[in-house]
Design an enzyme around this catalytic site. Structure first.
Site, PDB file in Angstrom:
ATOM      1  N   ASP A 425       6.431 -44.025  -0.381  1.00 30.00           N
ATOM      2  CA  ASP A 425       5.785 -42.908  -1.118  1.00 30.00           C
ATOM      3  C   ASP A 425       4.398 -43.649  -1.425  1.00 30.00           C
ATOM      4  O   ASP A 425       4.342 -44.855  -1.692  1.00 30.00           O
ATOM      5  CB  ASP A 425       6.581 -42.509  -2.159  1.00 30.00           C
ATOM      6  CG  ASP A 425       6.217 -40.998  -2.882  1.00 30.00           C
ATOM      7  OD1 ASP A 425       5.143 -40.682  -2.344  1.00 30.00           O
ATOM      8  OD2 ASP A 425       6.761 -40.473  -3.609  1.00 30.00           O
ATOM      9  N   ASP A 517       2.481 -33.963  -1.278  1.00 32.27           N
ATOM     10  CA  ASP A 517       2.930 -33.270  -2.345  1.00 32.27           C
ATOM     11  C   ASP A 517       2.321 -31.756  -2.370  1.00 32.27           C
ATOM     12  O   ASP A 517       0.996 -31.811  -3.029  1.00 32.27           O
ATOM     13  CB  ASP A 517       2.478 -33.924  -3.820  1.00 32.27           C
ATOM     14  CG  ASP A 517       3.279 -35.468  -3.747  1.00 32.27           C
ATOM     15  OD1 ASP A 517       4.242 -35.514  -2.958  1.00 32.27           O
ATOM     16  OD2 ASP A 517       3.165 -36.190  -4.651  1.00 32.27           O
TER      17      ASP A 517
END
Ligand SMILES: *[C@@H]1O[C@H](CO)[C@@H](O)[C@H](O)[C@H]1NC(C)=O
Ligand SMILES: *[C@@H]1O[C@H](CO)[C@@H](O)[C@H](O)[C@H]1NC(C)=O
Ligand SMILES: *[C@@H]1O[C@H](CO)[C@@H](O)[C@H](O)[C@H]1NC(C)=O
Ligand SMILES: *[C@@H]1O[C@H](CO)[C@@H](O)[C@H](O)[C@H]1NC(C)=O
Ligand SMILES: *[C@@H]1O[C@H](CO)[C@@H](O)[C@H](O)[C@H]1NC(C)=O
Ligand SMILES: *[C@@H]1O[C@H](CO)[C@@H](O)[C@H](O)[C@H]1NC(C)=O
Ligand SMILES: *[C@@H]1O[C@H](CO)[C@@H](O)[C@H](O)[C@H]1NC(C)=O
Ligand SMILES: *[C@@H]1O[C@H](CO)[C@@H](O)[C@H](O)[C@H]1NC(C)=O
Ligand SMILES: *[C@@H]1O[C@H](CO)[C@@H](O)[C@H](O)[C@H]1NC(C)=O
Ligand SMILES: *[C@@H]1O[C@H](CO)[C@@H](O)[C@H](O)[C@H]1NC(C)=O
Ligand SMILES: *[C@@H]1O[C@H](CO)[C@@H](O)[C@H](O)[C@H]1NC(C)=O
Ligand SMILES: *[C@@H]1O[C@H](CO)[C@@H](O)[C@H](O)[C@H]1NC(C)=O
Length: 750
Positions: A425, A517
């Site tokens: 991430d 996201d």
């Protein structure tokens, strides 16, 4: 020519892929030159045949490359005649600034020409690329764009204190050219014509200078530098802000034959391995399962509900400090035991998140600072961002020793305890990948108008090598997993990484890329389709997203709230669509009105009693499609044949409407696609739908027996070349198939 250990791995991959070469090269026209070198004042340009039908061009002012330049190209390419490898700067011809020269490689020609005509006194020699057609005619693909008295199409300038230069290369285009690929943006566009795209990575934004052109060529700007790509009316232009070498490749295919074009491009950028079978099932995640007890309960719940699941994910802040690359033992006391229980209950693998960030309090901080494994900044060993109240530095993914250090932590703390999949991430590079600094303090100021941290790495500055960062981070996990399993790149993967970013050739790693996201609203659901299709055209077949969107849109009260009917509907539509993505992955930072866990629920049974059977039915359908999925992943691995297929891939030559609609980015072409060779998928992207309008492309000349489309839910068949409106109640995603359903389920589709 890259990071030494990587290069070795890359080479061994190509050996395997070469063995798969299906094209007969005996009849293929082999390049009639090993290359030429054009000396043009202080500038040198070397042009070499590369792969089938391709050329690689490298150019530099003054100083020749030293061989350590970063490259994302396969060298030699996966397929192609052996004397089209471009493995070194070889050439058999040297020309000066006025000479005419032509090389042919397969069906592509590169010619030099003068802007004022051959034989003129000008020294403005340019390159032009042509396709040789079946009838012997030649079609100009593109040439160096050089209107009289304009900026030189091969432009260099020096703005800094050192040798590294800014460069801008301009190529001709026509107003009707269509541009596919360029990595991902969130712009609803499959055709990028008219766009100027910053080559700077952010969360959800993975700009990548590789495209397929509707004029029948593919192009790769092989640079690790930040810069820009511009697709204007008359000019396509690529810039690198800071570099020591210009390096690009071009290849061609017959007009409309995009599978061949993608095959040529992927021979240059690398082919994907085969994913593990389990990864084609349902992948489950949320922000976040907080501790071992909750995680085991999760597996118990899947077991009790009898819902199949193939991966369960542990998200961020599961560590004591950023940079520990270990689960916090206070929350996860017995990881190997947990992994075994999860396996026994569900058969699922586990994935854990890692961030690249290291805070001073981490056990690893001192070692990494002492050994030079942390990125720094131009103003000294500065911090690059902050998160959760701590300033952080990122590990330096461009440093092989830092990659190895990272992996040794992951191996000891996770891998040996049964967690073998890694979620990389915040992998965008520079800082934590958001378009603003001070990530953790963004409540008051969400977009600070300061420049991003000017980070320094082992491989160079953020400006000169910033685009390498996520790629090298994927490579770290790849190298580690290969070391741990004793396998080579290119061989089937036992486990995977999941990355928020990537770059040219990222498909060669055992690594999925997800769209970042996203917000939990309809508009974002719809934008993901074109984003995924652009990822596919860039060569990244292993694409996925967060089912349901990741985060709430603060202006939409129901957004991401699992207890609100409006969100539940969005979630169901998003989830049913994701059945027909390369990976079906559920994740999000949900909101709720009734909370019974540390964070709100996101399991298949938490979207209301009416919706659970629908959600579960698509999870089950995903497992029923296993043979079809394996077939399309296998084709992708062996020939680069795209999994998610924009309509232009299959219907450019049979349906002129598709070409016209793609030109305009009509919502047919940004919302519909083929998933493999047989399934036409159109997600519902608006609320309250009970029916849906779908354009069914013309599959072939009617006289040649055009295949009809069958609506999955009714078995009603329709001819191609028309809009149809089909029933689309909440439980049905608009899905059509070609051929028989039995062939789809058996995977007998090629
Ligand atoms: C293609 O060329 C390579 C190298 O010359 C050769 O080894 C291979 O057998 C050829 N393949 C076919 C299908 O002709
Ligand atoms: C390329 O390779 C082929 C077969 O190996 C050979 O016949 C041909 O002469 C070579 N061309 C050049 C320019 O080296
Ligand atoms: C370039 O090369 C050609 C062919 O060798 C020669 O005729 C010409 O004079 C050269 N031009 C210059 C500027 O050197
Ligand atoms: C290569 O082939 C092309 C097309 O046949 C021809 O025009 C060109 O002169 C050839 N070049 C060389 C160096 O033989
Ligand atoms: C090229 O240069 C020669 C010699 O200087 C001159 O005679 C000729 O006119 C020039 N040609 C052009 C097209 O400018
Ligand atoms: C983990 O659990 C297993 C099984 O209960 C046990 O044998 C082992 O000692 C535990 N390890 C630790 C570090 O607690
Ligand atoms: C998992 O199942 C195996 C086989 O039934 C069993 O031997 C083992 O004890 C189980 N492990 C745990 C942690 O329950
Ligand atoms: C993988 O193994 C090689 C050879 O031992 C080593 O050089 C490299 O650093 C290892 N890579 C990682 C990421 O640990
Ligand atoms: C683990 O998480 C659950 C669910 O959020 C919570 O109820 C429990 O208190 C936590 N246990 C520990 C040991 O932190
Ligand atoms: C597609 O575009 C048409 C015409 O602009 C519009 O009526 C329709 O609502 C759009 N469909 C979707 C799903 O956005
Ligand atoms: C969808 O239907 C609900 C309930 O009938 C209604 O409240 C809502 O406004 C509708 N939404 C749209 C976008 O039409
Ligand atoms: C459609 O055909 C399939 C077999 O191809 C069958 O399983 C299914 O029940 C049929 N559906 C309907 C609605 O008739």
């Amino acid at each position: 020519m890259l990071l030494n250990s990587l290069l070795v791995a890359v080479l061994s991959c190509s050996v395997i892929a070469n063995a798969q070469a299906a094209l007969s090269n005996s009849t293929y026209f082999r390049p009639n030159s090993t290359g030429f070198r054009l000396q043009h004042g202080f500038e040198t340009v070397v042009v070499q045949p590369y792969g089938y039908d391709g050329f690689r061009v490298r150019a530099w002012p003054f100083r020749p490359p030293n061989g350590n330049e970063i490259s994302f190209l396969m060298d030699p390419p996966v397929e192609g005649p052996s004397n089209a490898t471009a493995s070194a700067l070889t050439y058999d011809t040297t020309i000066n600034g006025t000479q005419f020269f032509v090389i042919r490689n397969g069906n592509t020609l590169v010619k030099t020409y003068s802007t004022l005509g051959v034989g003129d006194n000008t020294t403005q020699v340019r390159l032009a690329f042509y396709r040789l057609n079946g009838d012997g005619s030649q079609t100009l693909l593109t040439n160096e764009y050089a209107p009289l008295k304009a900026l030189n199409p091969r432009y260099y300038s020096w703005n800094g204190p050192g040798y590294e230069f800014f460069t801008a290369y301009s190529f001709s285009t026509t107003s009707d050219e269509q541009i596919y690929g360029t990595g991902t943006q969130q712009d609803h566009m499959v055709n990028k014509k008219g766009q100027t795209i910053d080559l700077i990575n952010f969360n959800t934004h993975i700009p990548t200078p590789l495209f397929m052109s509707s004029r029948g060529y593919g192009f790769i700007w092989n640079s690790a530098a930040e810069g820009e790509m511009e697709f204007g009316t008359l000019r396509n232009r690529f810039t690198s802000k800071s570099t020591t070498l210009v390096d690009y490749a071009i290849t061609s295919a017959p007009a409309g034959d995009y599978d061949t074009l993608q095959r040529r491009l992927s021979a240059m950028t690398g082919r994907a391995p085969l994913p593990p079978d389990w990864s084609l099932g349902y992948l489950h995640s949320k922000l976040r399962y907080e501790n071992q007890t909750e995680f085991i309960q999760l597996a118990q719940n899947f077991h009790n509900y009898g819902i199949p699941v193939s991966l369960l994910v542990i998200d961020y802040q599961s560590w004591a400090h950023q940079g520990d690359w270990a689960l916090d033992p206070g929350l996860w006391p017995n990881v190997s035991y947990m992994a075994e229980v999860v396996k026994n209950l569900t058969g699922a693998e586990i994935m854990a998140s890692l961030w690249p960030s290291v805070e001073d309090a981490s056990d690893n901080y001192n070692t990494m600072q002492v050994d030079g494994y942390l990125s720094a900044t131009r103003s000294g060993p500065g911090t690059t961002d902050s998160w959760n109240g701590s300033y952080i530095r990122n590990y330096d993914a461009t440093n092989p020793a830092a990659r190895s250090f990272l992996w040794s932590n992951l191996y000891e703390h996770y891998y040996l305890n049964g967690i073998k999949n890694f979620w990389i991430d915040q992998a965008d590079g520079g800082n934590l990948g958001e378009a603003y600094e001070n990530n953790g303090q963004s409540n008051y100021i969400t977009s600070i108008p300061y420049p991003l941290a000017d980070v320094l790495y082992h491989a160079g500055t953020q400006m000169s090598v910033g685009k390498l960062y996520p790629w090298a981070h994927q490579a770290a996990i790849e190298e580690g997993l290969r070391n741990a399993t004793g396998t080579q790149m290119g061989q089937p993967c036992d486990s995977l990484s999941l990355s928020r970013s990537g770059y040219i050739g990222s498909q060669r790693f055992c690594s999925m890329i997800w769209s970042g996201d996203t917000t939990a609203v309809w508009e974002t659901l719809s934008a993901q389709v074109a984003s995924g299709l652009s990822a596919a055209s860039t060569g990244w077949g292993w694409w996925t997203l967060d089912i349901g969107g990741f985060q709430a849109d603060p202006t939409v009260p129901w957004s991401n709230n699992i207890d609100e009917d409006a969100y539940r509907e969005l979630y169901v539509r998003w989830q049913q669509w994701a059945t027909f993505l390369p990976f079906m992955r559920n994740h999000g930072s949900r909101a709720c009105n009734f909370q019974d866990a540390y964070t709100c629920n996101n399991e298949p049974w938490t979207y209301g009693a009416n919706n659970t059977p629908i959600v579960v039915s698509y999870i089950n359908l995903r497992y029923q499609l296993a043979n079809y999925l394996k077939a399309i992943f296998t084709q992708f691995s062996t020939t680069g044949r795209m999994i998610m297929r924009p309509l232009f891939m299959d219907f450019s030559t049979t349906d002129p409407n598709v070409v016209a609609m793609t030109q305009n980015n009509s919502n047919v072409t940004t919302q519909q696609y083929m998933f493999g060779p047989r399934l036409l998928v159109t997600p519902v992207t608006l609320p309250n739908a009970t029916q849906w309008s779908v354009y069914l492309p013309q599959t072939g000349a009617a006289s040649a027996g055009a295949q009809p489309w069958t609506y999955w839910w009714t078995n009603v068949t329709y001819a191609g070349g028309q809009y149809v409106t089909v029933p689309a109640p909440l439980e049905h995603v608009p899905l059509f198939h070609l051929g028989t359903r039995a062939d789809v389920f058996s995977g007998n589709v090629f």
